[in-house]
Design a protein around this motif. Structure first.
Motif, PDB file in Angstrom:
ATOM      1  N   LEU A   2       0.810  -1.213   0.000  1.00 47.54           N
ATOM      2  CA  LEU A   2       0.000   0.000   0.000  1.00 47.54           C
ATOM      3  C   LEU A   2       0.847   1.270   0.000  1.00 47.54           C
ATOM      4  O   LEU A   2       0.341   2.359  -0.271  1.00 47.54           O
ATOM      5  CB  LEU A   2      -0.921   0.020   1.223  1.00 47.54           C
ATOM      6  CG  LEU A   2      -1.872  -1.163   1.418  1.00 47.54           C
ATOM      7  CD1 LEU A   2      -2.669  -0.976   2.703  1.00 47.54           C
ATOM      8  CD2 LEU A   2      -2.801  -1.295   0.225  1.00 47.54           C
ATOM      9  N   VAL A  15       2.156   8.168   2.582  1.00 44.66           N
ATOM     10  CA  VAL A  15       1.166   8.126   1.507  1.00 44.66           C
ATOM     11  C   VAL A  15       0.850   6.665   1.196  1.00 44.66           C
ATOM     12  O   VAL A  15       1.728   5.903   0.787  1.00 44.66           O
ATOM     13  CB  VAL A  15       1.692   8.833   0.246  1.00 44.66           C
ATOM     14  CG1 VAL A  15       0.634   8.784  -0.861  1.00 44.66           C
ATOM     15  CG2 VAL A  15       2.068  10.283   0.563  1.00 44.66           C
ATOM     16  N   LEU A  16      -0.423   6.272   1.400  1.00 43.06           N
ATOM     17  CA  LEU A  16      -0.869   4.902   1.157  1.00 43.06           C
ATOM     18  C   LEU A  16      -1.868   4.872   0.009  1.00 43.06           C
ATOM     19  O   LEU A  16      -2.646   5.809  -0.185  1.00 43.06           O
ATOM     20  CB  LEU A  16      -1.520   4.319   2.414  1.00 43.06           C
ATOM     21  CG  LEU A  16      -0.658   4.252   3.680  1.00 43.06           C
ATOM     22  CD1 LEU A  16      -1.481   3.700   4.849  1.00 43.06           C
ATOM     23  CD2 LEU A  16       0.581   3.394   3.448  1.00 43.06           C
ATOM     24  N   GLU A  17      -1.856   3.788  -0.728  1.00 43.21           N
ATOM     25  CA  GLU A  17      -2.785   3.604  -1.844  1.00 43.21           C
ATOM     26  C   GLU A  17      -4.053   2.899  -1.371  1.00 43.21           C
ATOM     27  O   GLU A  17      -3.990   1.894  -0.660  1.00 43.21           O
ATOM     28  CB  GLU A  17      -2.132   2.746  -2.938  1.00 43.21           C
ATOM     29  CG  GLU A  17      -0.973   3.416  -3.662  1.00 43.21           C
ATOM     30  CD  GLU A  17      -1.445   4.383  -4.733  1.00 43.21           C
ATOM     31  OE1 GLU A  17      -2.659   4.644  -4.811  1.00 43.21           O
ATOM     32  OE2 GLU A  17      -0.590   4.874  -5.485  1.00 43.21           O
ATOM     33  N   GLY A  18      -5.201   3.431  -1.762  1.00 46.31           N
ATOM     34  CA  GLY A  18      -6.451   2.732  -1.557  1.00 46.31           C
ATOM     35  C   GLY A  18      -6.960   2.668  -0.141  1.00 46.31           C
ATOM     36  O   GLY A  18      -7.790   1.813   0.184  1.00 46.31           O
ATOM     37  N   THR A  19      -6.505   3.552   0.726  1.00 48.34           N
ATOM     38  CA  THR A  19      -7.010   3.557   2.103  1.00 48.34           C
ATOM     39  C   THR A  19      -6.861   4.936   2.716  1.00 48.34           C
ATOM     40  O   THR A  19      -5.943   5.694   2.378  1.00 48.34           O
ATOM     41  CB  THR A  19      -6.267   2.529   2.980  1.00 48.34           C
ATOM     42  OG1 THR A  19      -6.763   2.614   4.334  1.00 48.34           O
ATOM     43  CG2 THR A  19      -4.774   2.811   3.004  1.00 48.34           C
ATOM     44  N   ARG A  62       3.191   4.105  -1.101  1.00 39.79           N
ATOM     45  CA  ARG A  62       3.716   4.758  -2.301  1.00 39.79           C
ATOM     46  C   ARG A  62       5.152   5.204  -2.052  1.00 39.79           C
ATOM     47  O   ARG A  62       5.485   5.689  -0.969  1.00 39.79           O
ATOM     48  CB  ARG A  62       2.859   5.963  -2.684  1.00 39.79           C
ATOM     49  CG  ARG A  62       1.513   5.597  -3.279  1.00 39.79           C
ATOM     50  CD  ARG A  62       0.813   6.835  -3.817  1.00 39.79           C
ATOM     51  NE  ARG A  62       1.617   7.494  -4.846  1.00 39.79           N
ATOM     52  CZ  ARG A  62       1.355   8.711  -5.331  1.00 39.79           C
ATOM     53  NH1 ARG A  62       0.335   9.412  -4.847  1.00 39.79           N
ATOM     54  NH2 ARG A  62       2.116   9.242  -6.265  1.00 39.79           N
ATOM     55  N   ASP A  94       3.882  13.281  -5.006  1.00 43.14           N
ATOM     56  CA  ASP A  94       3.499  13.281  -6.406  1.00 43.14           C
ATOM     57  C   ASP A  94       4.500  12.551  -7.289  1.00 43.14           C
ATOM     58  O   ASP A  94       4.294  12.387  -8.477  1.00 43.14           O
ATOM     59  CB  ASP A  94       3.374  14.726  -6.920  1.00 43.14           C
ATOM     60  CG  ASP A  94       2.235  15.425  -6.219  1.00 43.14           C
ATOM     61  OD1 ASP A  94       1.275  14.740  -5.850  1.00 43.14           O
ATOM     62  OD2 ASP A  94       2.311  16.643  -6.044  1.00 43.14           O
ATOM     63  N   SER A 149       6.869   9.367  -8.667  1.00 46.64           N
ATOM     64  CA  SER A 149       6.537   7.968  -8.932  1.00 46.64           C
ATOM     65  C   SER A 149       7.229   7.035  -7.980  1.00 46.64           C
ATOM     66  O   SER A 149       8.306   7.303  -7.491  1.00 46.64           O
ATOM     67  CB  SER A 149       6.938   7.620 -10.359  1.00 46.64           C
ATOM     68  OG  SER A 149       8.325   7.810 -10.525  1.00 46.64           O
ATOM     69  N   ALA A 150       6.597   5.895  -7.702  1.00 45.90           N
ATOM     70  CA  ALA A 150       7.180   4.907  -6.798  1.00 45.90           C
ATOM     71  C   ALA A 150       8.301   4.179  -7.505  1.00 45.90           C
ATOM     72  O   ALA A 150       8.298   4.011  -8.702  1.00 45.90           O
ATOM     73  CB  ALA A 150       6.109   3.923  -6.358  1.00 45.90           C
TER      74      ALA A 150
END
Length: 554
Positions: free
Chosen positions: A365, A383-387, A367, A503, A505-506
């Motif tokens: 999760l 920064v987490l994705e989808g939560t 980033r 902002d 990229s990972a």
């Protein structure tokens, strides 16, 4: 039924302890703080006699945000019946051991703090009220436990670093090598030798050298202080220079692009990895006291600019234990190499962020930036994705928040920022401006009408200016000069490595693991070979704290 908390803290070092202390007055804010150790401890291996914090006493757990809080250092002195004595002593910088005693008293008083609880996993979960959150699993003295949390604050700190070139030596000659984090634990072993080498020129290395000069060094004994740095440098401590440890500078640094931040950190070693003027002066005084026959007669060798490239254990019938170390060094500026024979080696080579396996279940999760480091917002939230669940870090954001990250002086401010974010309201009013320095034209223009036309440069100009990426080396932990935490190569499964602009990229990260709970700056386990190089004396992100937390060392 599983207990649910608004905030669960993992690790109880000075930073998470500040979070717990500032959260205490808000009864509606349910909190739980867990640490695997039996009780609070802070760099026990570096509590050298006479060592003082290098930040003022106001850099306690709460005072710079809420001086009326019952958990302030002055309140603790009052409870001890020592407030008038402190007043007459006019002590701006207090003993490190006393700071630890103060923190221990606060930790024992706060009901939210529980020791002997080792966190084993953190997983994404839905709370009963429909919000996103986490399941926190831990082993307690009563057995395995599970709680739910809307937010988690990670404060597990750092752990000792061994230079890559010496890892094999540390395995083969473990009996002859010690990290500075365990200096006092192995003091008798070190003092049993007649020849001691200290590697690392940060505050920790300097304090060990001074301690050996005062209590061990006698005629016939040889003490050696080596560093990869070009010189034994003093810490920047000017009144304007210290404004790099203000929230204003953090605001500025966080808004910079990832490559600019990395390049800038590589130039700021003297802000947080050098030695206090006072310590260097005391070392010089000890050397002068022995130099009545000239500098060569002191029995002490100071050699900067040398880098360890290897070593081996050799038989030495006349040495304690019948063995010594042969160390190999290079001096690149003169293009020469040399060998050094010594009986004991103390590595004051800094600390790197722990890589916690407990976060493995939510690693996907997170980033990351182009170097695989977690992206961390200004309020210290990963920064987490989808939560919408809140994962916050303490002293793990050097790459996004700058040199003040491990500084005790910003501990209360950061804790208050996290609490404001967790509660969604201004629980603590924070100052709008904290520095005379304007760190960018835009900031200066806000108060100076004569500064006009603040515009962005073309992208290609910025890229050309910061094209060369700095070399990353881990360093030490905690307060400005008493600290030492640093960054290590990023690894998957860790949000503590380092992060960048949300902002960006990972990037890829390599797998890694570590112990959970507690402040890494306070750990007493074997030195971990997590990164190459001596972080304490290379201008790269990191910090050298004398004891290790931090420090502020934390």
């Amino acid at each position: 039924m599983t207990d649910t908390y608004e905030l669960v803290g993992i690790g109880i070092g000075p930073f998470n302890l500040a979070l717990a202390a500032l959260a205490e007055p808000t009864e509606s804010l349910t909190c739980l703080f867990l640490d695997e150790n039996a009780g609070f401890g802070w760099h026990p291996g570096m509590m050298v006699d006479g060592a003082r914090l290098q930040v003022p006493f106001l850099a306690d757990l709460v005072s710079l945000v809420d001086p009326t809080n019952r958990n302030s250092y002055l309140a603790w002195l009052r409870d001890q019946g020592r407030l008038f004595g402190f007043y007459f002593s006019e002590a701006w910088h207090v003993p490190r051991a006393e700071y630890e005693s103060y923190c221990r008293a606060v930790a024992e008083r706060l009901e939210s703090c529980r020791f002997g609880c080792r966190v084993t996993a953190v997983r994404h979960a839905a709370l009963a009220d429909g919000r996103d959150g986490f399941v926190v699993c831990y082993d307690s003295p009563e057995g395995p436990r599970t709680v739910l949390a809307a937010n988690v604050a990670l404060g597990i700190g750092t752990e000792p670093v061994v230079p890559g070139a010496l890892r094999a030596l540390c395995e083969d000659g473990a009996a002859l090598v010690s990290h500075s984090a365990h200096y006092l634990n192995r003091a008798d072993w070190i003092r049993a030798a007649d020849d001691v080498t200290v590697l690392g020129s940060g505050q920790s290395g300097a304090e060990i050298v001074l301690d050996l000069l005062r209590g061990w060094h006698l005629p016939g004994r040889r003490l050696r202080w080596l560093t990869r740095s070009a010189a034994f440098e003093p810490m920047e401590y000017s009144k304007i220079g210290l404004e790099h440890f203000t929230p204003d500078y953090t605001d500025y640094f966080h808004e910079l692009s990832e490559p600019v931040r990395d390049q800038l950190l590589s130039t700021q070693g003297r802000l947080y990895k050098a030695v206090s003027d006072e310590t260097l002066a005391e070392i010089r005084a000890e050397l002068d006291r022995r130099a009545y026959r000239g500098p060569a007669s002191t029995g002490v060798t100071l050699l900067p600019g040398v880098e360890a490239i290897g070593g081996r254990v050799v038989d030495a019938p006349g040495a304690p234990g019948g063995e010594e170390l042969d160390l190999d060094f290079v001096h690149f500026r003169t293009n020469t190499a040399c060998g050094i024979r010594t009986q004991r080696l103390v590595l004051a080579t800094g600390y790197a962020q722990r890589q916690p396996r407990l976060l493995g279940p939510i690693d996907a999760l997170v980033r990351r930036d182009s170097r695989g480091r977690p992206l961390i917002r200004r309020d210290h939230r990963v920064v987490l994705e989808g939560t919408d669940a809140g994962l916050y870090v303490q002293n793990a954001e050097l790459h996004t928040h700058g040199v003040g990250t491990p500084d005790l002086g910003l501990g209360a401010y950061r804790a208050a920022s996290i609490l404001n974010a967790v509660t969604g309201r201004e629980l603590y009013r924070l100052p709008a401006r904290t520095a005379h320095t304007s760190f960018s034209p835009a900031a200066a223009a806000a108060a100076d009408e004569a500064i006009i036309r603040v515009t962005a440069l073309p992208a290609q100009v910025t890229r050309a200016r910061h094209a060369v990426a700095p070399r990353q080396n881990p360093s030490q932990p905690e307060d400005r000069r008493d600290r030492r935490p640093s960054t290590a190569p990023s690894r998957a499964g860790s949000v503590v490595a380092a992060g960048g602009d949300p902002d960006s990229s990972a990037g890829p990260a390599a797998a890694g693991s570590v112990v959970t709970g507690g402040d890494p700056d306070r750990s007493s386990g074997p030195a971990a070979a997590l990164a190459a190089g001596d972080p304490e004396h290379h201008p790269s992100p990191g910090i050298d704290d004398p004891a290790a937390a931090p420090e502020g060392l934390d």
